[in-house]
Enzyme design. Sequence first.
Site, PDB file in Angstrom:
ATOM      1  N   ASP A 102       4.961 -38.172   9.055  1.00 19.56           N
ATOM      2  CA  ASP A 102       4.419 -39.245   8.211  1.00 19.56           C
ATOM      3  C   ASP A 102       3.025 -38.860   7.730  1.00 19.56           C
ATOM      4  OD1 ASP A 102       6.690 -40.698   8.785  1.00 19.56           O
ATOM      5  OD2 ASP A 102       5.733 -41.849  10.389  1.00 19.56           O
TER       6      ASP A 102
HETATM    7  N1  URA Z   1       8.158 -40.322  14.287  1.00 20.12           N
HETATM    8  C1  URA Z   1       7.408 -41.093  13.467  1.00 20.12           C
HETATM    9  O1  URA Z   1       7.448 -42.313  13.541  1.00 20.12           O
HETATM   10  N2  URA Z   1       6.612 -40.482  12.567  1.00 20.12           N
HETATM   11  C2  URA Z   1       6.505 -39.141  12.469  1.00 20.12           C
HETATM   12  O2  URA Z   1       5.746 -38.644  11.626  1.00 20.12           O
HETATM   13  C3  URA Z   1       7.283 -38.359  13.323  1.00 20.12           C
HETATM   14  C4  URA Z   1       8.102 -38.972  14.226  1.00 20.12           C
END
Ligand code: URA
Length: 232
Positions: A102
């Site tokens: 993310d």
């Molecule tokens: N899980 C999440 O919620 N975000 C990420 O970036 C990776 C795994």
Amino acid sequence: MRLDKYLSDMGCGTRSEIKKNIRAGRVSVGVKTIRDAGFSVQSGDVIRYLGEIVRYENFSYYMMNKPQGVISASEDRKMKTVIDLIDEEHRRKDLFPVGRLDRDTEGLLLITNDGQLAHRLLSPKKHVDKQYFAEVRGRVTEEDTQRFAEGVTIDGEYTCLPAELEILESGEISCVSVIIREGKFHQIKKMFEALGKEVLFLKRLRMGSLVLDPALSPGEYRRLTEEEIKAL
Ligand code: URA
């Protein structure tokens, strides 16, 4: 392969910079200075660009400590991407990040042009494990560890594969380590949400055998070592 493509694939600069340098006599193949960008390079040729030998690498592999605020994509019209953080001298056109973190997640990201390796690492069938460090609002308990081990249901419909939740510190804000074996969108955030908790900070530490180098600050990257490539 054309000489200018060879040099561009090896990240020597933009195609126009490379062409300019070729025309200016700053590139040689073997003992000859070559001024034709379309010159056909053969395997075994020794190519020098600005006096330095440039070897051909089919594949490039970098580990990045992704910082917050950049997106895990190759290009974007508006937002800064992880590929924008790669120096021009390493930035070949076919590089891409293996999987997505993310925008607000930090940590280990593999960047390569090796599509087969990426496919193997990301294939849902392979269950490559990924380890994260997370700070979570709320007291994480052994009951949560149990729920993760059984498989948390997210989005009210999908039951995740069993995951390992280790409590490092439990308090109003808890610190945990989480290992998951799949990569659903926002998975860890959603798993905690299903337990009524909120992820405040998330950082990936490991993907399969590849461990984030603690010497890399957010935004920094380095080439993988031969051993790391072999292990992957
Ligand atoms: N899980 C999440 O919620 N975000 C990420 O970036 C990776 C795994």
